[in-house]
Motif scaffolding. Structure first.
Motif, PDB file in Angstrom:
ATOM      1  N   GLY A 124       0.831  -1.199   0.000  1.00  0.00           N
ATOM      2  CA  GLY A 124       0.000   0.000   0.000  1.00  0.00           C
ATOM      3  C   GLY A 124       0.861   1.242   0.000  1.00  0.00           C
ATOM      4  N   VAL A 125       0.262   2.329   0.391  1.00  0.00           N
ATOM      5  CA  VAL A 125       0.981   3.605   0.486  1.00  0.00           C
ATOM      6  C   VAL A 125       1.564   3.699   1.889  1.00  0.00           C
ATOM      7  CG1 VAL A 125       0.793   6.103   0.341  1.00  0.00           C
ATOM      8  CG2 VAL A 125      -0.600   4.663  -1.163  1.00  0.00           C
ATOM      9  N   PRO A 126       2.885   3.679   2.029  1.00  0.00           N
ATOM     10  CA  PRO A 126       3.487   3.655   3.373  1.00  0.00           C
ATOM     11  C   PRO A 126       3.250   4.959   4.127  1.00  0.00           C
ATOM     12  CG  PRO A 126       5.179   3.937   1.703  1.00  0.00           C
ATOM     13  CD  PRO A 126       3.901   3.680   0.973  1.00  0.00           C
ATOM     14  N   LYS A 127       2.961   4.813   5.405  1.00  0.00           N
ATOM     15  CA  LYS A 127       2.734   5.967   6.269  1.00  0.00           C
ATOM     16  C   LYS A 127       3.825   6.040   7.325  1.00  0.00           C
ATOM     17  CE  LYS A 127      -1.228   4.451   7.591  1.00  0.00           C
ATOM     18  NZ  LYS A 127      -2.527   4.306   8.283  1.00  0.00           N
ATOM     19  N   ALA A 128       4.041   7.236   7.838  1.00  0.00           N
ATOM     20  CA  ALA A 128       4.962   7.401   8.951  1.00  0.00           C
ATOM     21  C   ALA A 128       4.348   6.793  10.200  1.00  0.00           C
ATOM     22  CB  ALA A 128       5.271   8.879   9.170  1.00  0.00           C
ATOM     23  N   PHE A 129       5.197   6.348  11.115  1.00  0.00           N
ATOM     24  CA  PHE A 129       4.697   5.803  12.370  1.00  0.00           C
ATOM     25  C   PHE A 129       3.928   6.870  13.147  1.00  0.00           C
ATOM     26  CE2 PHE A 129       8.369   2.743  12.057  1.00  0.00           C
ATOM     27  CZ  PHE A 129       7.579   1.618  11.866  1.00  0.00           C
ATOM     28  N   GLU A 130       2.829   6.447  13.729  1.00  0.00           N
ATOM     29  CA  GLU A 130       2.092   7.326  14.626  1.00  0.00           C
ATOM     30  C   GLU A 130       2.724   7.212  16.010  1.00  0.00           C
ATOM     31  OE1 GLU A 130      -2.380   7.700  16.617  1.00  0.00           O
ATOM     32  OE2 GLU A 130      -2.041   6.407  14.859  1.00  0.00           O
ATOM     33  N   VAL A 131       3.373   8.270  16.439  1.00  0.00           N
ATOM     34  CA  VAL A 131       4.146   8.224  17.680  1.00  0.00           C
ATOM     35  C   VAL A 131       3.211   8.221  18.883  1.00  0.00           C
ATOM     36  CG1 VAL A 131       5.884   9.391  19.082  1.00  0.00           C
ATOM     37  CG2 VAL A 131       6.084   9.387  16.587  1.00  0.00           C
TER      38      VAL A 131
END
Length: 682
Positions: free
Chosen positions: A363-370
């Motif tokens: 899929g479309v990679p997302k940044a980690f939700e901190v």
């Protein structure tokens, strides 16, 4: 030392262990928050270098048809993204958009003799329907690069003359090709532009236009080409990185960071910080590697990158290579397809299917939700106090009389260093805690073994009791060694460490200092003499050839051991195959130096040391396993849960191997005793 100071040191030691325990408890919510962060983004992009695809296609009889066929095959295999570089005239010619001539070739087309002072570059647009899009891109780029641009046409084909040498103009950067990006978008690929820092000066207005066009194509992330991020070279005078970050934030676009570059791209840490860490990690398989790498190795490499190192973008390259054996041009695109979708010949399910089995999806990679623990700063502060207490207690094991001064000086020094540089302070404290935990655990083990052995001098401990004692002592020692882990996690719990923009410092020290301190304690402490007395006795021993050979062997072993530490450790091809077998067998690969060397040596060493004093040398060598377990968690980019599985799997296998060695030892010992007694009877 005064008696009152010794009394206070003894009392303080008991209280400090409670502080250590409090620090561990405070670190647990922080560890849980990190696990939540690491499981917040499981989408992965598999991205192909589109420029490489064009270059390979240029070696084929029908480049355009070849490229379209390969795009279809790659899409079916699992490639869901294409990386598009800043355009060059060379790339546009590969794509069939333009034809580029030097002054001599242009003159021949016009039927004239080229004047000697003309060294310009001539460009013809091959597709009139695309000229309206490409002409302003080429004109702006070359005028920005300082070249005069004028209209030129030949045989009813319109074009441009660039007042720049052919070779120079051929590779100058321009805006990424919007026509190619549109075609790739329509084909179902996500677009990942690769930008550079080659435009001087930085033009924020032009970059805004680029990013707006990217956004319209659904771009969510950019990569960088070259040694620096866009705007870096102009950062001091014009604030290029800050302005570029502002444009990215305006359009909701993040960045991807390549791992294991020889030199990290300049400005990346600052850019990521300005973007509030809207960033992911990327792993690249280079063109040279791709031409020689075996399919099973490549498959394992891609899966491990995602699973073991929090990679969310896999970047694939390809190159056309002259194959003299076959007498033709070869390329790795077929191998890439087989690796991704599976190969019936090798009975492989493919990298894509393996990633799905491990809980990842394309899929479309997302940044980690901190995620943050409640009152995290307070909890980290308590953990820091626990770490300071652990370091002081370890120091006190060697010089008990200085425990109180050390805790006072350590607290004041830590506070002062925090004021000067909070980052340096937490990194230093994490290193000291990582060294202290395995050192203290093994030293306390040695003290306990000496007490048990001395209490059993009249009647040696039986084999079964030694085995049970060895298991209990191994468990106790392992728990104390792992006490350093919560401190490392809590002190370095920041997304910049997960993205490897910052790292745990002092890996070599962590791998050497505990072994050295344990050896120091074994040889200088105990044996009924003072430390100075033991030191004099060792230094007065005659130096023989055997000693020199032994020191040389130890030195060589130490050098080899250091080459195996850290992310850049050297690994042989045979070991890579062994690692692959372990990975396929267990799903998570335990560390070789733990389960195959450190844990068996340490377990067997405890068993033997309960009876034989000389067996302490096994504990010195086995300290490798105790410190290696702590070092596993110093790799912050590795998921925390996976690290936990890895160390306990390694410990379990190591204990099994140790039990086999102990059983063999007991059998050999009984045979030896019977043979010896029968010899004496005769």
């Amino acid at each position: 030392m005064p008696q009152w100071l010794n009394t206070w040191n003894a009392r303080l030691a008991k209280w400090l262990w409670w502080v250590v325990l409090l620090g561990i408890v405070a670190a647990l919510p922080v560890m849980y928050a990190r696990v939540q962060t690491e499981t917040s983004a499981n989408e992965v992009a598999i991205v192909m270098d589109y420029r490489d695809l064009l270059q390979v296609g240029n070696s084929q009889a029908n480049p355009q048809a070849f490229v379209q066929e390969q795009l279809k095959l790659l899409k079916e295999a699992g490639v869901n993204g294409m990386a598009v570089f800043e355009s060059t005239l060379e790339e546009l010619s590969w794509d069939g958009e333009v034809t580029v001539y030097n002054s001599t070739q242009a003159a021949l087309l016009e039927g004239r003799v080229p004047p000697p002072e003309d060294n310009g570059t001539y460009v013809v647009f091959n597709r009139p329907e695309h000229e309206q899009t490409l002409r302003p891109i080429i004109e702006w780029a070359f005028r920005h690069h300082g070249a005069e641009v004028t209209n030129w046409s030949v045989k009813d084909h319109s074009g441009l003359r660039l007042n720049m040498g052919y070779d120079d103009a051929y590779i100058h950067a321009m805006q990424p090709n919007p026509i190619a990006m549109g075609m790739l978008k329509d084909a179902g690929f996500q677009i990942v532009p690769r930008l550079s820092d080659r435009f001087d000066p930085f033009d924020a207005q032009e970059v805004d236009k680029w990013l707006q066009s990217f956004k319209e194509l659904g771009v969510t992330r950019v990569l960088f080409d070259g040694e620096a991020v866009t705007g870096y070279g102009k950062g001091i005078k014009f604030g290029g990185v800050q302005r570029f970050a502002s444009e990215l934030k305006k359009h909701g676009i993040g960045v991807a960071i390549f791992e294991n570059l020889k030199v990290p791209q300049k400005g990346m840490a600052r850019l990521a910080n300005l973007l509030k860490y809207n960033a992911i990690r990327a792993h690249s398989v280079g063109e040279a590697e791709m031409t020689v790498i075996k399919k099973p190795v490549l498959e394992d490499r891609l899966v491990l990158a995602v699973k073991d190192r929090n990679i969310r973008l896999l970047y694939l390259n390809a190159a056309a290579v002259k194959d003299s054996a076959k007498g033709q041009i070869s390329h790795p695109l077929e191998n890439i397809v087989d690796v991704l979708k599976g190969d019936e010949e090798s009975e492989s399910v493919g990298a894509v299917q393996q990633l799905k089995e491990f809980g990842f999806e394309l899929g479309v990679p997302k940044a980690f939700e901190v995620h943050k623990a409640p009152q995290e700063m307070i909890l980290r502060g308590i953990a820091a106090l626990g770490a300071i207490a652990l370091v002081a207690l370890t120091f006190g094991l060697f010089i008990p009389s200085l425990l109180l001064p050390v805790i006072v000086i350590g607290g004041i020094g830590g506070a002062g260093l925090y004021v000067l540089s909070s980052t340096l302070m937490v990194q230093a404290l994490a290193l000291f805690a990582a060294i202290a935990a395995p050192t203290a655990s093994v030293v306390l083990l040695i003290k306990r073994i000496r007490v048990l052995r001395e209490s059993a001098e009249d009647q040696p401990i039986s084999g079964y009791r030694r085995l049970g004692g060895a298991i209990l002592l191994l468990v106790r020692t392992t728990i104390l060694s792992l006490a350093g882990v919560p401190f490392i996690v809590a002190l370095l719990n920041h997304i910049s460490y997960s993205l490897v923009l910052q790292q745990f410092r002092g890996v070599s020290l962590l791998h050497l200092v505990p072994i050295g301190l344990v050896a120091l304690y074994v040889f200088l402490y105990g044996a009924g003499n003072s430390v100075l007395g033991n030191a004099r006795r060792i230094l007065s021993m005659p130096l023989t050839v055997l000693w020199i050979v032994g020191i040389g062997i130890l030195g060589a072993a130490g050098m080899y051991y250091l080459t195996r530490t850290g992310n850049a450790g050297q690994v042989s091809g045979l070991e890579l195959q062994f690692r692959s077998i372990l990975e396929n067998t267990f799903g998570v690969r335990p560390r070789t130096k733990e389960f195959l060397l450190g844990h068996p040596l340490f377990f067997v060493g405890i068993f033997l040391a309960l009876r034989y004093r000389w067996a302490m040398v096994f504990l010195i060598a086995g300290t490798i396993a105790q410190l290696s377990m702590v070092d596993t968690f110093a790799h912050i980019h590795t998921p925390l849960l996976l690290s936990l599985i890895r160390i306990f799997l390694g410990l379990g296998i190591g204990v099994i191997i140790g039990l086999v060695i102990i059983a063999a030892w007991q059998i050999c010992e009984k045979i030896w005793r019977r043979w010896k007694s029968s010899g004496q009877a005769a």
